[in-house]
Design an enzyme around this catalytic site. Sequence first.
Site, PDB file in Angstrom:
ATOM      1  N   HIS A   1       3.255  -5.078   3.815  1.00  0.00           N
ATOM      2  CA  HIS A   1       3.122  -5.559   5.193  1.00  0.00           C
ATOM      3  C   HIS A   1       2.662  -7.009   5.181  1.00  0.00           C
ATOM      4  CE1 HIS A   1       3.485  -1.651   7.173  1.00  0.00           C
ATOM      5  NE2 HIS A   1       2.739  -1.146   6.210  1.00  0.00           N
TER       6      HIS A   1
ATOM      7  N   HIS B   1       0.831  -1.203   0.000  1.00  0.00           N
ATOM      8  CA  HIS B   1       0.000   0.000   0.000  1.00  0.00           C
ATOM      9  C   HIS B   1       0.866   1.254   0.000  1.00  0.00           C
ATOM     10  CE1 HIS B   1      -0.401   0.658   4.693  1.00  0.00           C
ATOM     11  NE2 HIS B   1       0.837   0.573   4.309  1.00  0.00           N
TER      12      HIS B   1
ATOM     13  N   ASP C   1      -4.758 -10.791  -0.707  1.00  0.00           N
ATOM     14  CA  ASP C   1      -3.429 -11.393  -0.591  1.00  0.00           C
ATOM     15  C   ASP C   1      -2.599 -11.186  -1.860  1.00  0.00           C
ATOM     16  OD1 ASP C   1      -1.398 -12.798   0.769  1.00  0.00           O
ATOM     17  OD2 ASP C   1      -1.967 -14.672  -0.220  1.00  0.00           O
TER      18      ASP C   1
ATOM     19  N   CYS D   1       5.437   6.128   4.755  1.00  0.00           N
ATOM     20  CA  CYS D   1       4.267   5.407   4.222  1.00  0.00           C
ATOM     21  C   CYS D   1       3.728   6.040   2.947  1.00  0.00           C
ATOM     22  CB  CYS D   1       3.167   5.330   5.276  1.00  0.00           C
ATOM     23  SG  CYS D   1       3.640   4.283   6.654  1.00  0.00           S
TER      24      CYS D   1
ATOM     25  N   HIS E   1       4.913   0.051  -0.376  1.00  0.00           N
ATOM     26  CA  HIS E   1       5.661  -0.830   0.524  1.00  0.00           C
ATOM     27  C   HIS E   1       4.679  -1.870   1.038  1.00  0.00           C
ATOM     28  CE1 HIS E   1       3.801   2.061   3.281  1.00  0.00           C
ATOM     29  NE2 HIS E   1       3.801   1.082   4.159  1.00  0.00           N
TER      30      HIS E   1
END
Length: 136
Positions: free
Chosen positions: A42, A15, A80, A34, A40
């Site tokens: 998570h 995101h 995902d 961010c 990037h």
Amino acid sequence: MKVTVHRKAHFNAAHRLYRKDWDFEKNDEIFGKCNNPNFHGHNYELIASVTGEIDPETGYVIDVKILKDIIKSEVEDAFDHKNLNIEVPEFENLNPTAENIAVVIYNKVKAKLDPKFDLEITLYETPRNFVTYSGS
Ligand code: NI
């Protein structure tokens, strides 16, 4: 007698936190790293918690298989290995913060659950940062 059943799940997603209506400097000031335009990722950890009465016949509040299948279709298949900003329609005009992701997950899962259940979503964005949402 109400009991809460918890199911854990996991997804990886990328995101970028920013507002399209702010310039880069303003986004940089508010969202820092961010706001990286190259995105990037998570490793999100999800806990879906379903509260209800125990069915005297089965001894279950909910068959965990039902919850597992809802999480798979509504969360894992949808998020995902996706770029949330670009590939997930719910975030086209919604900043994909952990808070907003938890609300989106709540709404999607709640819509598939029997309305007699209460739902709480716990979403870990990192091992130390997590949010909860239960619909209020
Ligand atoms: Ni992030």
